[in-house]
Design a protein around this motif. Structure first.
Motif, PDB file in Angstrom:
ATOM      1  N   GLY A  63      60.581 -15.529 -57.528  1.00 40.39           N
ATOM      2  CA  GLY A  63      61.408 -15.826 -58.611  1.00 40.39           C
ATOM      3  C   GLY A  63      61.163 -13.933 -59.084  1.00 40.39           C
ATOM      4  N   ILE A  64      60.896 -13.611 -59.503  1.00 45.14           N
ATOM      5  CA  ILE A  64      60.031 -11.794 -60.082  1.00 45.14           C
ATOM      6  C   ILE A  64      60.226 -10.619 -58.449  1.00 45.14           C
ATOM      7  N   ALA A  65      59.809 -10.867 -58.198  1.00 45.81           N
ATOM      8  CA  ALA A  65      60.475 -10.341 -56.409  1.00 45.81           C
ATOM      9  C   ALA A  65      62.179 -10.163 -57.071  1.00 45.81           C
ATOM     10  N   GLN A  66      62.682 -11.381 -57.274  1.00 47.84           N
ATOM     11  CA  GLN A  66      64.227 -11.078 -57.035  1.00 47.84           C
ATOM     12  C   GLN A  66      64.926 -10.483 -58.705  1.00 47.84           C
ATOM     13  N   LEU A  67      63.768 -10.449 -59.063  1.00 52.73           N
ATOM     14  CA  LEU A  67      64.035 -10.254 -60.577  1.00 52.73           C
ATOM     15  C   LEU A  67      63.930  -8.758 -60.438  1.00 52.73           C
ATOM     16  N   PHE A  68      62.618  -8.077 -60.373  1.00 57.02           N
ATOM     17  CA  PHE A  68      63.079  -6.802 -59.761  1.00 57.02           C
ATOM     18  C   PHE A  68      63.424  -5.935 -58.141  1.00 57.02           C
ATOM     19  N   ASP A  69      63.868  -6.406 -58.188  1.00 60.12           N
ATOM     20  CA  ASP A  69      64.681  -6.451 -56.527  1.00 60.12           C
ATOM     21  C   ASP A  69      64.075  -5.743 -55.867  1.00 60.12           C
ATOM     22  N   CYS A  70      62.436  -6.100 -55.075  1.00 55.21           N
ATOM     23  CA  CYS A  70      61.535  -5.761 -54.180  1.00 55.21           C
ATOM     24  C   CYS A  70      61.599  -6.673 -53.119  1.00 55.21           C
ATOM     25  N   PRO A  71      60.989  -6.114 -52.257  1.00 57.58           N
ATOM     26  CA  PRO A  71      60.755  -7.401 -51.072  1.00 57.58           C
ATOM     27  C   PRO A  71      59.650  -8.476 -51.701  1.00 57.58           C
ATOM     28  N   PRO A  72      59.453  -9.817 -50.876  1.00 59.61           N
ATOM     29  CA  PRO A  72      58.550 -10.915 -51.359  1.00 59.61           C
ATOM     30  C   PRO A  72      57.204 -10.054 -51.838  1.00 59.61           C
ATOM     31  N   LEU A  73      56.972 -10.661 -52.962  1.00 54.89           N
ATOM     32  CA  LEU A  73      55.088 -10.376 -52.967  1.00 54.89           C
ATOM     33  C   LEU A  73      54.035 -11.083 -52.697  1.00 54.89           C
ATOM     34  N   PRO A  74      53.176  -9.748 -51.808  1.00 50.97           N
ATOM     35  CA  PRO A  74      52.313 -10.821 -50.944  1.00 50.97           C
ATOM     36  C   PRO A  74      51.180 -11.544 -51.929  1.00 50.97           C
ATOM     37  N   TYR A  75      50.525 -11.579 -51.162  1.00 47.61           N
ATOM     38  CA  TYR A  75      48.827 -11.918 -52.288  1.00 47.61           C
ATOM     39  C   TYR A  75      47.785 -11.593 -52.930  1.00 47.61           C
ATOM     40  N   GLU A  76      48.863 -10.112 -53.596  1.00 52.25           N
ATOM     41  CA  GLU A  76      48.098  -9.024 -53.867  1.00 52.25           C
ATOM     42  C   GLU A  76      48.458  -8.837 -55.278  1.00 52.25           C
ATOM     43  N   GLU A  77      48.192  -7.798 -55.872  1.00 54.00           N
ATOM     44  CA  GLU A  77      48.963  -7.908 -57.074  1.00 54.00           C
ATOM     45  C   GLU A  77      49.506  -5.950 -56.614  1.00 54.00           C
ATOM     46  N   ARG A  78      50.507  -5.991 -57.307  1.00 50.02           N
ATOM     47  CA  ARG A  78      51.189  -4.630 -56.857  1.00 50.02           C
ATOM     48  C   ARG A  78      51.683  -4.460 -58.231  1.00 50.02           C
ATOM     49  N   ARG A  79      52.499  -2.501 -58.262  1.00 55.52           N
ATOM     50  CA  ARG A  79      52.969  -2.889 -59.368  1.00 55.52           C
ATOM     51  C   ARG A  79      54.197  -2.332 -58.577  1.00 55.52           C
ATOM     52  N   VAL A  80      55.600  -3.312 -59.604  1.00 55.82           N
ATOM     53  CA  VAL A  80      57.239  -3.423 -59.592  1.00 55.82           C
ATOM     54  C   VAL A  80      58.108  -2.620 -60.578  1.00 55.82           C
TER      55      VAL A  80
END
Length: 331
Positions: free
Chosen positions: A52-69
């Motif tokens: 859901g976070i990736a959809q909100l910030f309009d970015c690709p699906p998040l991998p299992y690592e911390e990424r700036r969004v």
């Protein structure tokens, strides 16, 4: 009121829960943006695997690592982490049992699913443990890597069981790494630096679940934060018109005259009837909201209101909600 009562100063782990459909993930993301404003670094954690976070910030699906969004107002940064249960379990096995290779083999054999099915408490320990580790993690100079961590947590009906991991693992382990890890997690969860915030709509079921959830957390001795009322509709009619609409006594002739004055001579009566029906529905919704607000007034916790966005939810709307939280002193 103390500073925490008004703006959650000193809180480093913000757990956001709410009944399904209340916009829990959206509010968690907006809160992360609000907390990061002014140059702070905030981690937004997702534990339900919905991306859901990736959809909100309009970015690709998040991998299992911390990424700036996202970059917050005035230069802050929001990082995001979508916790993958299998990867987190392998990490857990490596950390406490030195079983990384065995962990990967277990994944192929499907034992990870087996373990988290027969011992769901262990799954919750892994998810909350990964989040609490992010809260505690420090730089070499001793300062925290993240100024705050926001968890998009499970829904209200499961939140007490999810957070109360000591209770959940009591039947799994009395001593050893699992027990010690659960104890470490609970030190963070029960700390004054943690607050569980409830997202609700001004509707009967979400409000009732909020009240029940707060009661259950209080009984478990877990820290309650604020109540965030999402998608609140502001009245657009005067008090007199609201009363008339609710009673079905609106002056339809006056509405017809207004429609005609607007240049809509054709089908003026039909348009007026539709407008009167809309006014009645609006009056009923307004009355419902006020009744549910009165129920929430019985809870002695700070309350914050987020508006219904007329243009729908997009990235710009997310920043608008973050600004609304900041204005109300929630960050």
């Amino acid at each position: 009121m103390s500073a925490r009562d008004t703006d959650w100063d000193g809180v480093r782990l913000h757990v956001v829960t709410g009944k399904g459909g209340t916009g829990k993930t959206t509010v968690a993301a907006a809160l992360a943006l609000a907390l990061a404003a002014g140059g702070r670094k905030v981690l937004l954690v997702e534990v339900e695997g919905r991306q859901g976070i990736a959809q909100l910030f309009d970015c690709p699906p998040l991998p299992y690592e911390e990424r700036r969004v996202a970059v917050a107002p005035d230069g802050g940064d929001v990082y995001a982490l979508a916790i993958d249960t299998e990867e987190a379990l392998i990490e857990y096995l490596e950390m406490f049992y030195n079983l990384k290779r065995a962990g990967k083999a277990m994944t192929k054999l499907g034992i990870v699913d087996f373990v988290t099915t027969i011992a769901p408490g262990l799954r919750d320990v892994i998810l909350t443990g990964k989040t609490s580790e992010s809260v505690r993690r420090k730089k070499k100079d001793g300062s925290f890597i993240y100024d705050a961590v926001v968890m998009d947590a499970p829904p209200t009906g499961r939140i007490t069981k999810f957070l109360n991991v000591n209770e959940e693992v009591s039947g799994l382990a009395k001593v050893g790494p699992v027990r010690n890890h659960a104890d470490t997690v609970m030190k963070v969860v029960r700390s004054p630096e943690t607050a569980v915030h409830f997202v609700t709509l001004l509707e009967e079921m979400p409000v009732q679940e909020t009240m029940d959830g707060i009661h259950d957390l209080t009984e478990a001795g877990l820290p309650i934060g604020g109540i965030i009322v999402n998608m609140e509709h502001e009245p657009v009619l005067s008090e007199d018109d609201l009363a008339a609409a609710a009673a079905g006594t609106l002056d339809t002739d006056e509405i017809i005259r207004g429609v005609k004055a607007a240049g809509l001579e054709h089908d003026a009566e039909q348009i007026a009837a539709v407008l009167a029906a809309e006014a009645t529905d609006h009056a009923r919704r307004t009355a419902l909201q006020r009744r549910e607000k009165e129920r929430l007034d019985s809870i002695d916790r700070p309350r914050y209101a987020l508006p219904m966005l007329s243009d729908g939810m997009d990235l710009a709307g997310l920043y608008d909600l973050a600004a609304a939280l900041r204005t109300q002193g929630a960050a």
